[in-house]
Design an enzyme around this catalytic site. Sequence first.
Site, mmCIF file in Angstrom:
data_model
loop_
_atom_site.group_PDB
_atom_site.id
_atom_site.type_symbol
_atom_site.label_atom_id
_atom_site.label_comp_id
_atom_site.label_asym_id
_atom_site.label_seq_id
_atom_site.Cartn_x
_atom_site.Cartn_y
_atom_site.Cartn_z
ATOM 1 N N HIS A 1 19.032 33.875 10.712
ATOM 2 C CA HIS A 1 20.239 33.056 10.652
ATOM 3 C C HIS A 1 20.649 32.516 12.017
ATOM 4 C CE1 HIS A 1 23.794 31.329 9.117
ATOM 5 N NE2 HIS A 1 24.098 32.229 8.218
ATOM 6 N N GLU B 1 14.045 15.436 -0.976
ATOM 7 C CA GLU B 1 12.942 14.753 -1.656
ATOM 8 C C GLU B 1 11.633 15.029 -0.924
ATOM 9 O OE1 GLU B 1 11.455 12.996 -4.756
ATOM 10 O OE2 GLU B 1 13.602 12.602 -4.515
#
Length: 500
Positions: free
Chosen positions: A206, A440
């Site tokens: 993280h 995408e």
Amino acid sequence: MKKNLDVRRRKQAKFNLDFAMCCLFLPPIERDRAEKKMGTVCQEPPPLIRDIKVTVHDTSLVFPADPIPNEPFFLSNIDKVLNFDVQTIHFFPAHVEFTPDRVAERLKDALARILVHYKFLSGRLRLDAMTRQLQIECNSEGVGFVVASSECGLDDIGDLVYPNPAFERLVTKSMDILQHDNQPLGIVQVTSFTCGGFAMGISANHATFDGLSFKMFLQNLAALAADKPLAVEPCNDRRLLAARSPPRVSFPHPERLKLNVPQGQDASRPLVFTDAPEELDFKIFKLSPKDIARLKEKAAKDAGGLDSSYPKARVTSFNVVTAHIWRCKALSSCTDADDGGSKSRSSTLLYAVDIRPRLEPPLPRGYTGNAVLTAYATATRGELEEWPLGRLVEMVTEGAGRMTDEYARSAIDWGEVNMGFPHGEVLVSSWWRLGFADVEYPWGRPRYSCPLVYRRKDIILLVPDMVTASQNGGDGVNVLVALPGPEMAKFQSLFHKSLT
């Protein structure tokens, strides 16, 4: 002594994984098609596959395609607090042109090229010997890459949208070929299913990304996999969020808990949070666009007009849903036989605020680090029961409005002077509009993107309603709640009552 230390480390690791959800990756949940007349459904656990048999075929390291200077990489105080790994999984259906093997090849090549732009990602976390501060050594030792297969089809593993512990098999959390203190900051696993679909599991520290920067990383990875230019130019300068010299804590920070770290203890991983075992019920509450509109109408009536008592209230979807949840969570711990003592206790709500546009000057769009701080609101349980929704919305509005440039700098400086974490009764973590599933790739968008979910009673998750979004039916949201049985029953009653 070593045994006790190991137990404490396991407890802290559990907290770290849970705390990760409030800062980064949380799952979207698809809507159950059978909705109640009111539009709100409390989803019970669907049948879940208990084990996903996975065979690992290849484990390797991917190195930057071009040389990277070997130098220390500065981490901000926000990054340092988030020194733990988070795992996400992205499910893709079969694609006629992209078999899982071809996808793995494309991803591996794209990773090598993207590491040149994200120079920190192929490095290793180190403590500076002089300052004892956490940093990344940009030594180009690589990220992990794993190719695996499952005996299941994508449709065989059950409800993708309901948090399932069996999904752990789809992510590699550590590399057995490396020593414990030399683990990569990122590992990608591609698992093929018998139907031709596949899962891309990613484990990332993280300290490297927050939610927004991780989505930009995925967009860039997808662009390179399609042999296109980067979608967003990364800005790796974490010193943009460095503490001031000298530090200047100019505000009180009740939203943070100061920790006393014993001398000699590794301050990069404070071992303070206990994790007492507790049986928790887990439910998903669905808010339809009509439900949210109803809440907004209630709050607007309280806050509207020239004579409004709550002129600062911004009646947004997030603010009204968060205010609604705060009331339900705070009152769920009050019993009917309560003598009034619990009503006088304070409840502190925490929620994340992106500080990128709030700083002066704003951070660059492509900032790669963690740029989220915790806002707060505090009231007694009695006040939360009596006040109208508009007042609670105003408090949520004020909490976010408090996050100015100076307040954010003060919070960062607080982390330079103290060791501590956000602290409150409940943290509402919103992943409503991050849009990991909108990325995408050459082989299309994910059918579903989620993290491995760890349940905590003090963290409530807001995640997008994928069905209403995909059908242009509005902007619904799902609320993931884990509470002890009696508290869950009270929460559920309050949740539905407020919508009537």
